[in-house]
Design a protein around this motif. Structure first.
Motif, short mmCIF file in Angstrom:
data_model
loop_
_atom_site.label_atom_id
_atom_site.label_comp_id
_atom_site.label_asym_id
_atom_site.label_seq_id
_atom_site.Cartn_x
_atom_site.Cartn_y
_atom_site.Cartn_z
N ILE A 74 0.87 -1.18 0.00
CA ILE A 74 0.00 0.00 0.00
C ILE A 74 0.91 1.22 0.00
O ILE A 74 1.85 1.31 0.79
N TRP A 75 0.60 2.18 -0.87
CA TRP A 75 1.42 3.37 -1.06
C TRP A 75 0.60 4.62 -0.80
O TRP A 75 -0.60 4.65 -1.07
N ASP A 76 1.26 5.65 -0.34
CA ASP A 76 0.65 6.97 -0.26
C ASP A 76 0.62 7.51 -1.69
O ASP A 76 1.67 7.66 -2.32
N ALA A 77 -0.55 7.77 -2.22
CA ALA A 77 -0.68 8.17 -3.63
C ALA A 77 -0.07 9.53 -3.92
O ALA A 77 0.24 9.82 -5.07
N HIS A 78 0.12 10.35 -2.90
CA HIS A 78 0.65 11.70 -3.15
C HIS A 78 2.16 11.80 -2.96
O HIS A 78 2.80 12.63 -3.59
#
Length: 168
Positions: A74-78
């Motif tokens: 899971i990644w921080d999209a920003h």
């Protein structure tokens, strides 16, 4: 859009339509600025093998990716940074992860794998919910939530489509 060094296996638009995330056999995922579509914004490093699947959360804040390394990240999209504790890589599949999908409310992630199973995860904690959903006899290639979020459809190289109750 150029920047990957091997097959691009999957793409996903952000809910606001401003970005495109891509997954590649070069072991990376990338986030692209959709309107300009001329440069890679973020390269998401962390998988050790080919990245087969990618999906934005409905709110556009997170990106889930699935890989040949049998992990879901899971990644921080920003920022493009991986999300840390409690969301370390999601472990449970025993073979390649071919697909990931967020539930419409963003609370859950479904994944399909070459281990012939579908798994459901809590998107906030990374906890595996239920036992693996078994029934396919070959790799699960794609998973998708119904618009109401009550069903998950999965496809497989066994030439079948299966439907699963997302709540049980």
């Amino acid at each position: 859009l150029r920047g990957h060094n091997d097959w691009v296996r999957c793409v996903s638009y952000s809910p606001d339509g401003l970005y495109i995330a891509s997954a590649s056999s070069d072991t990376t995922a990338r986030v692209w600025d959709a309107p300009i579509a001329s440069r890679s914004q973020d390269q998401l490093h962390g998988h050790g093998e080919r990245v087969h699947a990618i999906a934005y959360s409905p709110d556009g804040l997170y990106i889930a990716s699935g890989s040949r390394d049998a992990l879901i990240r899971i990644w921080d999209a920003h920022t493009g940074l991986p999300i840390g504790a409690p969301l370390e890589p999601l472990r449970g599949h025993t073979d390649w992860v071919w697909s990931v999908a967020y539930s419409p409310d963003g609370r859950y992630i479904a994944s399909g794998s070459a281990d012939c199973t579908v798994r459901i995860w809590d998107a906030q904690t990374g906890e595996r919910l239920f036992q693996p959903l078994e029934g396919h006899t070959k790799s699960v290639l794609f998973v998708a939530y119904s618009p109401a979020g009550d069903l998950i459809a999965s496809t497989s190289t066994d030439a079948s489509v299966r439907f699963w109750n997302a709540h049980t």
